[in-house]
Design a protein around this motif. Sequence first.
Motif, PDB file in Angstrom:
ATOM      1  N   VAL A  15       0.937  -1.361  -0.060  1.00  0.00           N
ATOM      2  CA  VAL A  15       0.016  -0.104  -0.011  1.00  0.00           C
ATOM      3  C   VAL A  15       0.791   1.157  -0.117  1.00  0.00           C
ATOM      4  CG1 VAL A  15      -1.757   1.283   1.136  1.00  0.00           C
ATOM      5  CG2 VAL A  15      -1.830  -1.297   1.238  1.00  0.00           C
ATOM      6  N   LEU A  39      -0.990  -0.577  -4.379  1.00  0.00           N
ATOM      7  CA  LEU A  39      -2.120   0.301  -4.351  1.00  0.00           C
ATOM      8  C   LEU A  39      -1.622   1.402  -4.060  1.00  0.00           C
ATOM      9  CD1 LEU A  39      -4.631  -2.077  -2.812  1.00  0.00           C
ATOM     10  CD2 LEU A  39      -4.518  -1.627  -5.060  1.00  0.00           C
ATOM     11  N   VAL A 204      -6.478   3.120  -0.137  1.00  0.00           N
ATOM     12  CA  VAL A 204      -7.007   1.868   0.776  1.00  0.00           C
ATOM     13  C   VAL A 204      -7.427   2.482   2.039  1.00  0.00           C
ATOM     14  CG1 VAL A 204      -6.166   0.161   2.150  1.00  0.00           C
ATOM     15  CG2 VAL A 204      -5.257   0.292  -0.001  1.00  0.00           C
ATOM     16  N   VAL A 207      -7.567  -2.038   6.078  1.00  0.00           N
ATOM     17  CA  VAL A 207      -7.255  -3.562   6.022  1.00  0.00           C
ATOM     18  C   VAL A 207      -8.423  -4.217   6.715  1.00  0.00           C
ATOM     19  CG1 VAL A 207      -4.661  -3.162   5.936  1.00  0.00           C
ATOM     20  CG2 VAL A 207      -5.731  -3.769   8.179  1.00  0.00           C
ATOM     21  N   VAL A 217      -7.615  -5.919   1.901  1.00  0.00           N
ATOM     22  CA  VAL A 217      -7.818  -4.730   1.993  1.00  0.00           C
ATOM     23  C   VAL A 217      -8.981  -4.028   1.189  1.00  0.00           C
ATOM     24  CG1 VAL A 217      -5.184  -4.334   1.963  1.00  0.00           C
ATOM     25  CG2 VAL A 217      -6.267  -4.139  -0.238  1.00  0.00           C
ATOM     26  N   ARG A 218      -9.401  -3.085   1.752  1.00  0.00           N
ATOM     27  CA  ARG A 218     -10.631  -2.345   1.261  1.00  0.00           C
ATOM     28  C   ARG A 218     -10.297  -1.057   0.417  1.00  0.00           C
ATOM     29  NH1 ARG A 218     -14.729   1.225   2.219  1.00  0.00           N
ATOM     30  NH2 ARG A 218     -14.197   1.215   4.483  1.00  0.00           N
ATOM     31  N   VAL A 219     -10.730  -1.064  -0.755  1.00  0.00           N
ATOM     32  CA  VAL A 219     -10.501   0.242  -1.480  1.00  0.00           C
ATOM     33  C   VAL A 219     -11.990   0.874  -1.956  1.00  0.00           C
ATOM     34  CG1 VAL A 219      -9.579   1.374  -3.503  1.00  0.00           C
ATOM     35  CG2 VAL A 219      -8.387  -0.527  -2.535  1.00  0.00           C
ATOM     36  N   ARG A 223     -13.133  -5.136  -2.495  1.00  0.00           N
ATOM     37  CA  ARG A 223     -12.146  -5.910  -1.383  1.00  0.00           C
ATOM     38  C   ARG A 223     -11.160  -6.857  -2.073  1.00  0.00           C
ATOM     39  NH1 ARG A 223     -14.855  -5.611   3.992  1.00  0.00           N
ATOM     40  NH2 ARG A 223     -16.925  -4.111   3.149  1.00  0.00           N
ATOM     41  N   ILE A 241      -4.719   4.319   8.167  1.00  0.00           N
ATOM     42  CA  ILE A 241      -5.212   2.976   7.571  1.00  0.00           C
ATOM     43  C   ILE A 241      -5.509   2.009   9.083  1.00  0.00           C
ATOM     44  CG2 ILE A 241      -4.709   0.848   6.408  1.00  0.00           C
ATOM     45  CD1 ILE A 241      -3.260   2.862   4.316  1.00  0.00           C
TER      46      ILE A 241
END
Length: 444
Positions: A15, A39, A204, A207, A217-219, A223, A241
């Motif tokens: 990340v 990311l 991001v 997590v 991870v989530r954006v 996911r 994060i």
Amino acid sequence: MTTRRLPTTADVVVVGAGSAGCVIAERLSRDPGRAVVVLERGPRDWPPPAVRDLQVLPIEHGAGFARGHTEATGLPVVRGSALGGSSAVNGGYFLRWHRDDFDDWPAQWSPEAIAHAYDELDAPDGTMGVTAFADDELVDVVRLFESYWAQAMPVRATADPWPIVGVNRVRSNREGPLRRTSAEAYLRPAIDRPNLTVITDAEVAEVMVAGRRVTGVRVGADRMSVGEVVLSAGTLGTAGILLRSGLGSLIGSGGTLPLHEHREVLVHYRRHVDPQVMPTALLQSVVHTADDVEIRCYSTDMARFVKGVEPVGPAVGVAGMRPGSLGAVRVGDTGLLVDLGTVDPASARRMALGAESVRDMLNSSTFGGVVEPGSIVVDPVVRTSQHAWGSLPMGVRTDDLGGLDGLTGLRVVDGSILPAAGRSGPHATIMMIAVRIGDVLAAR
Ligand SMILES: Cc1cc2nc3c(=O)[nH]c(=O)nc-3n(C[C@H](O)[C@H](O)[C@H](O)COP(=O)(O)OP(=O)(O)OC[C@H]3O[C@@H](n4cnc5c(N)ncnc54)[C@H](O)[C@@H]3O)c2cc1C
């Protein structure tokens, strides 16, 4: 490959494609059997020459490759948001820390290992294109600055990569007039590897955690499931994060994470005649004092480097490099809230003494032909160097390689894990730790 589409899985997600993240991504993707996804919240375009130009700091409000954060007292706190991260927008000063700054680092960090990792970056054929400013590149005030301090202190030989207490000509990561970014040095050469995917415009949010294991991870609404997450989002980005993910209590910090900063006092002056400033970087020479202050001779008015800054005259900065007090970062409704903290009395005293010695310098006969009499002013605002570090120090909150105690599947490799203050700026040392950790992880 650079893309905007998020895959559903990867072996490792890095990340942040900043100073540390680009190194880690390159190292881990050397194994063609390891699928690595980077990311990065910054834009898809690589920072162009106009941004990488060492004669500008492209961090003004609304800048395309930087992101501002809210600071408690209103000081501007800005970080790179780009392929290359802060290395795409920073001052281009690339000095190692002093050899004895590492005395209290965890055992993994032997002097040989540290020197080896630095060498990769800043040796004559190193990845970051590091060279000291040459005599004929110096602006007039920097020449005067060095000759003034050379009367009382040792001068480091420009070819010696290790700083000293004394006069330190700045070494700079550069390609001609441009900053050489970590992305140019590490990501670009690896970008065509089939197992490396770089996704831009991908911030991001958090997590994902199951028990004590990080699983992905989530954006936004997307996911990704991953084997391991490496947070290289910078000291502020990584804190955001972790705190948004609800991991504050697990890492023993509640809702905030601490941070250190090199606070700086500026001593301004006016010149008799405005110089025909030659094209150069902001900072070409510094003095490191025995009481842990860095005296920074800026080449000209900061306003020439940052759009929108009011011209107030050239400045010499006095920064406390081993601050005793802590700031903090937390997450508010509107984003990250940064509090750089107050300067502890001992550090404030050292900075005040440093400012007095700068006043003496500017009043001396050495500067007589340059400085307008009566124009010297010590700015009452204590500023920031944009260096925040040390929220998750190695050996205290993380292991020797940035692994978070009590959690699996998550590692932090960026300025967050610097375990102590160094007497130079952090950039070279953050990249150095990424080289070393990258080597160890890649060999596993
Ligand atoms: C204006 C400025 C001038 C500086 N000048 C110098 C100097 O001359 N010399 C020196 O030694 N140091 C300097 N520094 C400090 C130095 O550049 C930084 O300490 C160093 O680059 C930090 O490296 P990093 O890898 O920790 O983070 P960064 O290089 O900041 O990288 C973090 C990356 O993560 C990305 N990111 C953040 N959050 C997320 C998220 N949620 N999702 C996805 N991506 C995310 C960011 O966009 C960024 O690309 C300067 C810093 C600034 C800002």
